[in-house]
Design an enzyme around this catalytic site. Sequence first.
Site: not given
Length: 234
Positions: A8-9, A94, A219-220
């Site tokens: 997930n960018w 989010e 993510g990160g």
Amino acid sequence: MSKIIAANWKMNLSLNEAEKLASEVVKGNSGSNDIILFPPYVYLWTVKEIIKGSRISLGAQNCHFENSGAFTGNVSASMLKGIGCGYVIVGHSECRQHHNESDELINKKAKSAITNGLIPLICIGEKLEEREQGKHKEIVSEQIRITLADIDVSKIILAYEPVWAIGTGKTATSAEISEMHEFISSLVKKVPLLYGGSVNEKNYHEILDIPNVDGLLIGGASLQIEKFSKIISY
Ligand code: PGA
């Protein structure tokens, strides 16, 4: 068994950086896992062209539940399907937090995704205060009850992402992940269940080895090729 590794960018990277990262993922993917990239909408087409012919799949980070209409700023599941996506994330914490997305809305989005031939990756998970109050199982089972209502679960992927572990560097312990994955798997049978929340190149192995963990939502660490290529070669 192969695992699902979802990247997930979020709202990151310039166009050039996105192109470079996608190319490096294609080059670095020698493993047998199922990799899905979730770039921002504006890079979907470019990334699609780069991953063409590889074993990597494409997904979007959200969708609207209607196919078309006066919904400024939104993108529908049918549009995503039309440009070559196979997946869409719905219910990310989010979006729940910043866009007030409810379980009922997430259920509608997931249905629209399935109707349009996409696989929704549905996110669930408790907040810190809910865990501290010992309500994590109650919260997650309620999220499952509503988000999965009238949904054919053979057409979805689920991700357990404790909200307190997302982007915080605070991963859930193996015991916590194991407990929740066992619990969720007892409620929803035969669904690929991913873990997400501060997964990195150091902890991915231990997490993937936990029973009932079918993959990761990252993510990160998915933005840095040195880290991500280590993880996908599990
Ligand atoms: P993180 O994000 O790996 O940066 O914690 C995970 C996610 O939000 O899906």
